[in-house]
Design an enzyme around this catalytic site. Structure first.
Site, short mmCIF file in Angstrom:
data_model
loop_
_atom_site.label_atom_id
_atom_site.label_comp_id
_atom_site.label_asym_id
_atom_site.label_seq_id
_atom_site.Cartn_x
_atom_site.Cartn_y
_atom_site.Cartn_z
N ARG A 297 0.82 -1.21 0.00
CA ARG A 297 0.00 0.00 0.00
C ARG A 297 0.86 1.26 0.00
O ARG A 297 0.54 2.23 -0.69
CB ARG A 297 -0.97 -0.03 1.19
CG ARG A 297 -2.09 -1.02 0.98
CD ARG A 297 -2.95 -1.25 2.21
NE ARG A 297 -4.05 -2.16 1.89
CZ ARG A 297 -4.93 -2.60 2.76
NH1 ARG A 297 -4.86 -2.23 4.04
NH2 ARG A 297 -5.90 -3.41 2.38
N TYR A 430 -6.42 -2.08 -6.77
CA TYR A 430 -5.75 -3.21 -6.13
C TYR A 430 -5.06 -2.82 -4.82
O TYR A 430 -4.93 -1.66 -4.50
CB TYR A 430 -4.81 -3.95 -7.08
CG TYR A 430 -3.65 -3.25 -7.73
CD1 TYR A 430 -2.94 -3.90 -8.72
CD2 TYR A 430 -3.24 -1.96 -7.38
CE1 TYR A 430 -1.85 -3.31 -9.34
CE2 TYR A 430 -2.16 -1.37 -8.00
CZ TYR A 430 -1.47 -2.04 -8.97
OH TYR A 430 -0.39 -1.45 -9.57
N GLU A 431 -4.71 -3.86 -4.06
CA GLU A 431 -4.19 -3.70 -2.69
C GLU A 431 -5.19 -2.97 -1.79
O GLU A 431 -4.82 -2.26 -0.87
CB GLU A 431 -2.83 -2.97 -2.67
CG GLU A 431 -1.78 -3.59 -3.54
CD GLU A 431 -1.59 -5.08 -3.30
OE1 GLU A 431 -1.88 -5.54 -2.18
OE2 GLU A 431 -1.19 -5.79 -4.23
N GLY A 432 -6.46 -3.14 -2.07
CA GLY A 432 -7.52 -2.51 -1.29
C GLY A 432 -8.03 -1.26 -1.98
O GLY A 432 -7.28 -0.30 -2.18
#
Length: 574
Positions: A297, A430-432
């Protein structure tokens, strides 16, 4: 950026950030003098030269040709394998790996610069490095000595690469829905079966082995996320003597055909009685994976900054040479860069890039200092969802503006402007997603401590406003006034959020709140730059541009804080 426009690494910008912007040599302060800003600038310059000469020339070919799956194996365009080996041989993979893992342990503030440069020069390629970095952090935090010796050392050296295997067809953001199984065997290994999708760099021909970190569920494990465990499942099994053995039972079923990052193979992996090794505690997989996810992140913030700067460089270069129409109050033959609205767009882009870059360095510095000053860790963690969420959303604005500068030429592929926008579109997902980041922000970082940490942030911004008002110059006065009003609007929005508590009202406006804090933080970064410029005994060549960027950001971007504060105060509208 057209093929004829070279990538220019922002070395001078990092020199300013490391030496001056925060009122001290932040690299020396964080490392106890073991490494200084001058050393950091040399490292950034070396990385910039490598990126411009080796990685950037592959960017357009990677977009046009992309990764391809042939006979069950993924292949990258010509030159990618050689570039990766050059990256490894130059020591760039191990440079930012923690010393505890056998790496060089460069400060996170330098890692921010390296991350931007790798992504600015070739975002698709950089994802391979980023995933390996995350795997290194995860294994360093939780792996046994045997796993460290077998797998971590090879990741740190760059000989092997790493992946993160979370998502499944029925389990996206809801990791508790994961159904991949890991059944214990008598020899202590696990039999892993299931399908994982959207696995970034899940297969390729750049390195001899790939270390998959896989979330799976053991028999009888609790339901939901609490029942997940973390496993290493290498693409190729490793013999007792460390040599590579037979292929593990992990098959690349397909690669996704994506909007952008075409040279980053996003794979569907099928595990059929594949051999896996437990990492950390049984049912403690989510904690181990979160180490990797948080690393990624922060890396997304660097990625957003890099692709934004690449879009800005291309747009500025094009506008400086493009002649079209008479330019108001300028001599005949003036390029479109002199049109008032084009100037506005370019200044918007440049001021956003500085804000993103400076915030990434600041977050890296907070994590660097938190090793010795634990009280800084809550502030560093507060910024993780902001850095990921705000910069990724702003990257879409910046790369879209880049297309606008090109006009119709930006909408066709030959200039390369469209690629930057296409590549950037994945970053808020992506990655949340941004909503996942914002829910983390309000739930774990703001409401949990009653707004204490974000209140401390506002107090730091107040100090910068006071420092601005103690300096001379019209820009300092304007930026101080606008920043002071913005931070008061942020306080009102935070009070409203605290009054809502953790419920639908807060969740409904969590993204606007995240964007508010990100925009405010960007203004703070510009204010710090104005204070640093005011301290110059003699004007520097870049001072005028820095002041103009700060003035522009305060008027055009910081003003958005007030509208966002109004939105936050409303809560959910049924």
């Amino acid at each position: 950026m057209s093929a004829a426009t070279p990538y220019i690494p922002p070395i001078a910008e990092y020199a300013f950030l490391y030496r001056e912007a925060f009122g001290r040599d932040i690299v020396a302060a964080a490392s106890g003098g073991a490494i200084t800003a001058d050393d950091a600038v040399e490292i950034i310059a070396g990385a910039g030269e490598f990126a411009a000469e080796v990685l950037a020339p592959l960017d357009r070919a990677g977009d046009r040709i992309g990764a391809r799956l042939e006979n069950g194996e993924v292949h990258l365009p010509d030159g990618f394998a050689e570039a990766y080996q050059a990256l490894v041989e130059a020591g760039w993979v191990s440079a930012t790996a923690p010393e505890s893992a056998g790496g060089d342990g460069l400060p996170e503030s330098i890692g921010a610069g390296l991350g931007e440069i790798w992504n600015g020069s070739n975002m698709a390629f950089a994802l391979c490095w980023m995933l390996s970095a995350g795997a290194i952090h995860a294994l360093d935090a939780a792996a046994s000595d045997e796993l460290r010796e077998t797998y971590l050392t090879k990741l740190v050296s760059g000989e092997w690469t790493g992946t993160m295997n979370l998502t499944e067809p029925e389990a996206g953001s809801d990791l508790g829905a994961i159904r991949t199984t890991a059944t214990p065997r008598e020899d202590g290994t696990y039999s892993i079966s299931g399908q994982k999708i959207f696995i970034t760099w899940g297969d390729h021909d750049l390195a001899e082995n790939i270390v998959h970190l896989v979330l799976a569920r053991t028999p009888g494990a609790p339901d939901g996320a609490k029942g997940l465990s973390l496993f290493v499942a290498p693409r190729t099994l490793v013999n007792a003597d460390g040599s590579l053995g037979e292929r593990n039972r992990v098959e690349t079923v397909a690669i996704e055909h994506k909007i952008g990052i075409h040279a980053s193979p996003t794979c569907v992996l099928s595990y059929e009685d594949a051999t896996g090794y437990l990492v950390g505690e049984l049912h403690g997989g989510l904690a181990g994976m979160f180490v990797m996810m948080n690393s990624a992140r922060v890396g997304m913030g660097h990625q957003a900054t890099g692709i934004s700067d690449r879009a800005y460089q291309g747009a500025a270069d094009y506008a400086a040479g493009r002649l079209q129409g008479s330019v108001q109050d300028r001599p005949a033959g003036a390029p479109i860069a002199e049109h008032p609205d084009v100037r506005r767009i370019l200044r918007s882009m440049s001021s956003q890039v500085f804000a993103m870059r400076a915030l990434a360095v600041h977050v890296g510095d907070l994590f660097d200092r938190a090793h010795d000053e634990a009280d800084l860790l809550p502030m560093a963690e507060l910024f993780v969802p902001i850095l990921k969420g705000w910069t990724s959303e702003e990257a879409l604005r910046v790369t879209s503006d880049g297309i606008q500068v090109y006009g119709g030429m930006g909408f066709v592929e030959e200039t390369g402007a469209a690629q930057h926008y296409r590549d950037a579109r994945i970053i808020p997902i992506y990655e949340g997603t941004t909503a996942i980041q914002s829910n983390d922000l309000i739930g774990r970082k703001v409401l949990r401590d009653g707004g204490s940490t974000v209140g401390a942030l506002f107090a730091q911004i107040d100090e910068t406003v006071a420092a601005l008002r103690a300096t001379e110059g019209a820009v300092a006065v304007r930026v101080a006034d606008r920043l002071a009003r913005a931070v008061e609007a942020a306080r009102r929005a935070t009070d409203a959020l605290l009054a809502f508590g953790l419920g639908r009202d807060a969740s409904a406006v969590s993204v606007p709140y995240l964007m508010l804090l990100g925009t405010l933080s960007g203004g703070w970064m510009h204010a710090l730059a104005v204070v640093a410029v005011a301290a110059h005994a003699e004007p520097a060549e870049t001072d005028a541009a820095r002041l103009t960027d700060a003035d522009f950001y305060a008027a055009h971007h910081l003003a958005r804080v007030h509208a966002l504060a109004e939105t936050v105060a409303v809560g959910e509208i049924a």
